[in-house]
Scaffold this motif. Structure first.
Motif, PDB file in Angstrom:
ATOM      1  N   GLN A   1      -0.210  -3.512  -3.132  1.00 49.44           N
ATOM      2  CA  GLN A   1       0.203  -2.735  -4.305  1.00 49.44           C
ATOM      3  C   GLN A   1       0.612  -1.310  -3.955  1.00 49.44           C
ATOM      4  O   GLN A   1       0.696  -0.456  -4.844  1.00 49.44           O
ATOM      5  CB  GLN A   1      -0.955  -2.698  -5.312  1.00 49.44           C
ATOM      6  N   TYR A   2       0.865  -1.042  -2.671  1.00 45.37           N
ATOM      7  CA  TYR A   2       1.109   0.301  -2.152  1.00 45.37           C
ATOM      8  C   TYR A   2       1.765   0.137  -0.799  1.00 45.37           C
ATOM      9  O   TYR A   2       1.769  -0.953  -0.236  1.00 45.37           O
ATOM     10  CB  TYR A   2      -0.223   1.053  -1.975  1.00 45.37           C
TER      11      TYR A   2
ATOM     12  N   TRP B   1      -3.299   3.541  -6.678  1.00 49.34           N
ATOM     13  CA  TRP B   1      -2.518   2.361  -7.014  1.00 49.34           C
ATOM     14  C   TRP B   1      -3.165   1.538  -8.127  1.00 49.34           C
ATOM     15  O   TRP B   1      -2.466   0.994  -8.983  1.00 49.34           O
ATOM     16  CB  TRP B   1      -2.305   1.482  -5.790  1.00 49.34           C
TER      17      TRP B   1
ATOM     18  N   ALA C   1      -1.389   0.575 -11.751  1.00 47.11           N
ATOM     19  CA  ALA C   1      -1.112  -0.821 -12.086  1.00 47.11           C
ATOM     20  C   ALA C   1      -1.555  -1.174 -13.497  1.00 47.11           C
ATOM     21  O   ALA C   1      -1.130  -2.174 -14.044  1.00 47.11           O
ATOM     22  CB  ALA C   1      -1.797  -1.738 -11.083  1.00 47.11           C
TER      23      ALA C   1
ATOM     24  N   LYS D   1      -2.604  12.157  -2.684  1.00 42.57           N
ATOM     25  CA  LYS D   1      -1.985  10.860  -2.947  1.00 42.57           C
ATOM     26  C   LYS D   1      -2.174   9.902  -1.781  1.00 42.57           C
ATOM     27  O   LYS D   1      -1.898   8.718  -1.900  1.00 42.57           O
ATOM     28  CB  LYS D   1      -0.484  11.009  -3.205  1.00 42.57           C
TER      29      LYS D   1
ATOM     30  N   LYS E   1       4.959  -2.062  -0.034  1.00 43.26           N
ATOM     31  CA  LYS E   1       4.505  -2.463  -1.361  1.00 43.26           C
ATOM     32  C   LYS E   1       5.187  -3.769  -1.764  1.00 43.26           C
ATOM     33  O   LYS E   1       6.380  -3.959  -1.550  1.00 43.26           O
ATOM     34  CB  LYS E   1       4.840  -1.363  -2.376  1.00 43.26           C
TER      35      LYS E   1
ATOM     36  N   GLU F   1      -0.383   4.622   0.289  1.00 44.74           N
ATOM     37  CA  GLU F   1       0.216   5.592  -0.627  1.00 44.74           C
ATOM     38  C   GLU F   1       0.899   4.812  -1.733  1.00 44.74           C
ATOM     39  O   GLU F   1       1.691   3.918  -1.447  1.00 44.74           O
ATOM     40  CB  GLU F   1       1.222   6.468   0.126  1.00 44.74           C
TER      41      GLU F   1
END
Length: 117
Positions: A57-58, A112, A116, A39, A90, A108
């Motif tokens: 986004q992470y 991602w 999404a 991950k 994020k 992480e």
């Protein structure tokens, strides 16, 4: 998910590729991620004359190896030089800015983009 075995990744063997529509400003090379059964996404990025808007986004940590990188958010200007790090949770809206920088990043989750969609 089967994890890849422990291994050494040599910087000199990496091949940088343009990143998204900002390929003239950012090139990356992925070191670890879902293809290795983890991950944790890691890699190197080169920024050149960059001004790249992005929403993270992470969770991300960026370690500057050479040059200087700025993450300009609506609330602050985060600038890091060699051996400095920037933490980006994020959802952070920012613009990555750099004249010339080489960074190592850790994100992480690595998947991602799949999460999404």
């Amino acid at each position: 998910m089967t994890k890849a075995p422990a291994q050494t990744i040599c910087f000199e063997d990496l091949s940088f590729r343009p990143r998204f529509e900002y390929g003239d400003m950012a090139q990356v090379n992925v070191v670890s991620g879902t293809e290795m059964g983890t991950k944790l996404g890691t890699g190197f990025a080169r920024f050149t004359k960059a001004a790249i808007p992005w929403t993270v986004q992470y969770d991300e940590v960026v370690l500057v190896l050479s040059g200087q990188l700025t993450a300009r958010t609506k609330d602050s200007v985060l600038t890091a030089g060699p051996q400095d790090s920037i933490w980006l949770p994020k959802g952070t809206e920012l613009t990555y800015e750099s004249e010339d920088a080489l960074v190592f990043y850790a994100i992480e989750p690595a998947n991602w983009a799949e999460a999404a969609t």
